[in-house]
Scaffold this motif. Structure first.
Motif, PDB file in Angstrom:
ATOM      1  N   TYR A  42       0.848  -1.208   0.000  1.00 40.81           N
ATOM      2  CA  TYR A  42       0.000   0.000   0.000  1.00 40.81           C
ATOM      3  C   TYR A  42       0.879   1.252   0.000  1.00 40.81           C
ATOM      4  O   TYR A  42       0.596   2.238  -0.666  1.00 40.81           O
ATOM      5  N   ARG A  43       1.954   1.210   0.780  1.00 35.87           N
ATOM      6  CA  ARG A  43       2.854   2.362   0.849  1.00 35.87           C
ATOM      7  C   ARG A  43       3.514   2.608  -0.513  1.00 35.87           C
ATOM      8  O   ARG A  43       3.712   3.748  -0.929  1.00 35.87           O
ATOM      9  N   ALA A  44       3.894   1.523  -1.205  1.00 37.12           N
ATOM     10  CA  ALA A  44       4.557   1.671  -2.503  1.00 37.12           C
ATOM     11  C   ALA A  44       3.630   2.356  -3.504  1.00 37.12           C
ATOM     12  O   ALA A  44       4.042   3.266  -4.234  1.00 37.12           O
ATOM     13  N   VAL A 112      -8.639  -0.433  -4.929  1.00 40.56           N
ATOM     14  CA  VAL A 112      -7.243  -0.580  -4.486  1.00 40.56           C
ATOM     15  C   VAL A 112      -7.104  -1.858  -3.655  1.00 40.56           C
ATOM     16  O   VAL A 112      -6.179  -2.653  -3.854  1.00 40.56           O
ATOM     17  N   ARG A 113      -8.048  -2.090  -2.760  1.00 36.76           N
ATOM     18  CA  ARG A 113      -7.963  -3.265  -1.886  1.00 36.76           C
ATOM     19  C   ARG A 113      -8.064  -4.560  -2.692  1.00 36.76           C
ATOM     20  O   ARG A 113      -7.366  -5.535  -2.417  1.00 36.76           O
ATOM     21  N   GLN A 114      -8.939  -4.542  -3.702  1.00 34.79           N
ATOM     22  CA  GLN A 114      -9.106  -5.745  -4.525  1.00 34.79           C
ATOM     23  C   GLN A 114      -7.796  -6.051  -5.262  1.00 34.79           C
ATOM     24  O   GLN A 114      -7.364  -7.203  -5.307  1.00 34.79           O
ATOM     25  N   GLY A 133      -0.394  -7.633   8.081  1.00 35.60           N
ATOM     26  CA  GLY A 133      -1.172  -6.513   7.559  1.00 35.60           C
ATOM     27  C   GLY A 133      -2.336  -6.185   8.467  1.00 35.60           C
ATOM     28  O   GLY A 133      -2.215  -6.204   9.696  1.00 35.60           O
ATOM     29  N   ARG A 134      -3.468  -5.840   7.838  1.00 34.96           N
ATOM     30  CA  ARG A 134      -4.669  -5.504   8.620  1.00 34.96           C
ATOM     31  C   ARG A 134      -5.802  -6.490   8.365  1.00 34.96           C
ATOM     32  O   ARG A 134      -6.696  -6.634   9.183  1.00 34.96           O
ATOM     33  N   ASP A 135      -5.763  -7.132   7.175  1.00 35.49           N
ATOM     34  CA  ASP A 135      -6.898  -7.976   6.754  1.00 35.49           C
ATOM     35  C   ASP A 135      -6.422  -9.321   6.218  1.00 35.49           C
ATOM     36  O   ASP A 135      -7.097  -9.920   5.391  1.00 35.49           O
ATOM     37  N   ILE A 136      -5.280  -9.783   6.670  1.00 30.02           N
ATOM     38  CA  ILE A 136      -4.747 -11.031   6.097  1.00 30.02           C
ATOM     39  C   ILE A 136      -5.609 -12.226   6.536  1.00 30.02           C
ATOM     40  O   ILE A 136      -6.039 -13.024   5.707  1.00 30.02           O
TER      41      ILE A 136
END
Ligand code: DC
Length: 232
Positions: A42-44, A112-114, A133-136
């Protein structure tokens, strides 16, 4: 369930600054797995979008950009897979505070999430990976063989972060750091798409007053049990 070719998927989720990366890398080293930080992905994307001056509120433009980039996750010396975009291995670009804030913003969007979830599934499908992560455990690998939800109070996380910065000779304002952590938690947990939340079958570990090595030991023990005693 068909066993994965290279071992289990170990999912570690939790809030910002809780030590998922440090703990995850140590666990991966102990069990001989690779380590993937999905936050770096996400940061990249956030970094590249900032570089190009893209509208950070435009989900389809962000997805379009993500699709044009050559994403690679090369293993270096240690267990961690790096993130490389179009052949450029990213390092300090990703730890920039502006990039961190932008990454939390773009991570709200469904498109983005998909894109990210698909890429993360492909990266971990064969197993033998610790992915944080947050949703792994809830979204990327709901079928992960071992799920950890690592938690700590916002105050404990702010103290640790301030200590890290001071150890690097940088200035650290505790109140400002705490404020930042509380806001990031609210954004990551309060969003509609795949919010940060504990999967029902995740092991909850509160590291507020537990040293990191103990947390690592606990996860390695859970790994041994999940791997059927076949172990380290
Ligand atoms: O873990 P991190 O601070 O490097 O993550 C940066 C941001 O990316 C974070 O604020 C939320 C988002 N993120 C996410 O939404 N889902 C993930 N699996 C990983 C990170």
């Amino acid at each position: 369930m068909t066993p994965r070719a290279r071992g289990l998927v170990i999912a570690i989720d939790g809030p910002a600054g809780v030590g998922k990366s440090t703990v995850g890398k140590l666990v991966a080293g102990r069990v001989g797995y690779s380590f993937v930080s999905t936050g770096k992905m996400y940061r990249a994307l956030a970094w590249k979008a900032l570089e190009l001056g893209l509208d950070l509120e435009d989900d389809s433009a962000l997805v379009g950009l993500a699709g044009t980039l050559a994403w690679e996750f090369p293993r270096g010396e240690g267990p961690e897979a790096g993130v490389s975009l179009d052949g450029r291995l990213l390092g300090s670009e990703l730890t920039d505070e502006r990039v961190g804030k932008a990454s939390s913003g773009i991570a709200r969007f469904a498109g983005v999430r998909q894109f990210m979830s698909g890429m993360q599934r492909r990266a971990g499908l064969a197993g033998g990976v610790v992915m944080e992560g947050r949703d792994i455990g809830t979204n990327v690998f709901p079928d992960a063989e071992l799920k950890i939800y690592l938690d700590a109070s916002p105050e404990a996380r702010a103290v640790r972060r301030a200590e890290q910065l001071r150890a690097q000779g940088l200035e650290a304002d505790y109140a400002q750091i705490l404020d930042f952590i509380v806001k990031r938690d609210a954004q990551d947990s309060g969003r509609k798409n795949n919010p940060l939340t504990k999967a029902p079958d995740a092991h909850y570990l509160d590291s507020t007053s537990v040293p990191r090595e103990k947390v690592v030991d606990a996860i390695v023990e859970l790994f041994k049990a999940a791997a059927g005693g076949s172990a380290e």
